[in-house]
Write an enzyme that holds these catalytic residues in place. Structure first.
Site, short mmCIF file in Angstrom:
data_model
loop_
_atom_site.label_atom_id
_atom_site.label_comp_id
_atom_site.label_asym_id
_atom_site.label_seq_id
_atom_site.Cartn_x
_atom_site.Cartn_y
_atom_site.Cartn_z
N GLY A 142 0.84 -1.20 0.00
CA GLY A 142 0.00 0.00 0.00
C GLY A 142 0.87 1.24 0.00
CD GLU A 369 -4.89 10.27 -4.53
OE1 GLU A 369 -3.67 10.41 -4.78
OE2 GLU A 369 -5.76 10.18 -5.40
N GLY A 370 -1.73 8.39 -0.23
CA GLY A 370 -0.65 8.61 0.73
C GLY A 370 -1.26 8.87 2.09
#
Ligand code: TGC
Ligand code: FAD
Length: 389
Positions: A142, A369-370
């Site tokens: 991830g 998105e981080g």
């Protein structure tokens, strides 16, 4: 028309152009007419409202900053940001669809694709006739996509793709997927995978308590034959998907402000009307503290985003600057949603108000998105020179 009056405590509207205001107004009208009336039920039922796609295309939410010659809306970065802000005021899940389509599907085809790929896909993606998704995250990779296992082999006249992606927004109904996979030399490339290709499936992810009005799924590749013309040839390496993420993260920094504005606006109105101990709760110091801190944080986030937008328009915004804004603004919005929920008392947990839906949505936004941690580490690396991932 009686549209949403956004909080603008520092007269930031004076920094916007006429075009910015027109774009914002059109999105605001769309949110009021098309999104707000149906979104609560869609979220309760965990259904993505597909009927919105055409209208999203019409207001320029798909390909906002892609040049008009390629089917996009040819707007600047601040207009893109304002569209994301207004959409997320409606719902983070609808903003997600627009973020993915614009920054993670159209932008890589525009920047890294061939003339033929641009012609085939961009105009249809811009109208919403075709929907895309972006596959980077895998079950075991991830935050660290460099370790991805999804791979393809060169079989002469085609590539053979194997592996899987998960937590992919729009996957269950997307017509195409931009998939990041490694070649035989472990180099990452982007491939356009089309629905209907044999061995490609997109099972839906159920039981989410967050982003319920957005469809999330897996991408599974079992010996999928990919025509060679579907490789994005003009950039490879992890920097290719990360560059797309910069654009999406920029949009999220703006989007989160929209969710925060809706929570603030709802809490302020409620506090003025709700009477306890013979006075509106807005007259109580504890509630004023909550509301004051909300508008202060929204104003700071607006300034951060506006300045980042001007830097991005000049091509000068760095990835680390974008990380700072994404991290700050999403946490700001989540904190405001939690405080606003309390201002509403029991009503705060009800679907008759938008606040708890925003709060639950933002739990995804702070992770995708981080993650919040990863963006801290990106800033940490930028200021110290040490990567602490
Ligand atoms: P690292 O060695 O630092 O970098 C590898 C190469 O990439 C370059 N680079 C960038 N290029 C463009 N933009 C950026 N932001 C970049 N960051 C790094 C870098 O220069 C290098 O290039 P080269 O030429 O030297 O090879 O990479 P690392 O493996 O150490 O990882 C760095 C880290 C942790 C920051 C990165 O992996 C990361 O950002 N991880 C988070 C993953 C993530 O954000 N996933 C999001 C998945 S998509 C999604 O969530 C969509 S949700 C959509 C929605 O519904 O709205
Ligand atoms: P992990 O990376 O396993 O992280 C778990 C925890 O460990 C986090 O708190 C993290 O911050 C922390 N952590 C990780 N590394 C470090 C470290 N080095 N130091 C300290 N702490 C660390 N992905 C896509 O590719 N496309 C999509 O469209 C997409 N849509 C999504 C939609 C939803 C609703 C959600 C929830 C996710 C989506 N994602 C998508 C996936 C998302 O990008 C990942 O969930 C995210 O990057 C984090 O990965 P992970 O969940 O595997 O967490």
């Amino acid at each position: 028309e009686d549209l949403f009056q956004a909080p603008d405590y520092y007269n930031l509207d004076e920094l916007l152009t006429e075009e910015h205001k027109v774009v914002r107004q059109a999105t605001r009208a769309f949110v009021k007419k098309e999104i707000s009336p149906i979104i609560e039920e869609a979220a309760q039922k965990a259904e993505f409202p597909k009927q919105l796609l055409k209208g999203l295309g019409e207001i320029g939410a798909f390909g906002s900053f892609i040049p008009e010659d390629f089917g996009g809306a040819g707007m600047d970065q601040i207009s893109y940001g304002l569209i994301m802000q207004e959409l997320e005021r409606g719902d983070s899940g609808i903003r997600s669809t627009a973020s993915v389509q614009t920054s993670l599907v159209m932008d890589p085809i525009f920047k890294f694709g061939t003339g033929e790929q641009r012609e085939k896909f961009l105009p249809k993606l811009a109208t919403g006739e075709m929907i895309g998704c972006f596959g980077l995250t895998e079950p075991d990779h991830g935050s660290n996509p460099a370790g991805m296992r999804t791979n393809f082999q060169d079989k002469g006249d085609h590539y053979l793709l194997n592996g899987s992606k998960m937590w992919i927004s729009n996957a269950p109904f997307a017509d195409i997927a931009i998939v990041w996979a490694k070649d035989e030399n472990e180099r990452i490339h982007g491939l356009i995978v089309e629905r209907g290709m044999e061995g490609f499936s997109t099972p839906e992810t159920h039981n989410k308590w967050s982003l319920r009005a957005s469809a999330t799924g897996e991408l599974v590749f079992d010996n999928v034959k990919i025509p060679k013309k579907n490789l994005l040839p003009n950039k490879s390496g992890l920097g290719a998907p990360l560059g797309c993420l910069d654009s999406a993260r920029f949009g999220i920094a703006w989007g989160a402000i929209g969710a925060a504005m809706d929570c603030y606006d709802t809490a302020l109105k409620y506090a003025k009307e709700r009477v306890q101990f013979n006075k509106p709760i807005a007259a109580k110091q504890l509630q004023q503290k909550k509301l004051t801190e909300m508008i202060t944080e929204i104003t700071k986030a607006q300034l951060l985003s506006w300045r980042l937008g001007t830097l991005k328009n000049e091509g000068k915004a760095t990835s680390a600057q974008i990380s700072m804004a994404k991290r700050n603004n999403v946490e700001m919005a989540l904190k405001i949603a939690r405080e606003a929920r309390q201002v509403l008392g029991a009503n705060g947990i009800s679907g008759n108000y938008s606040v708890m839906r925003h709060m639950m949505n933002l739990e995804s936004v702070i992770t995708y998105e981080g993650t919040h941690d990863i963006h801290l580490l990106i800033t940490g690396m930028d200021i110290t020179g040490h990567a602490a991932f």
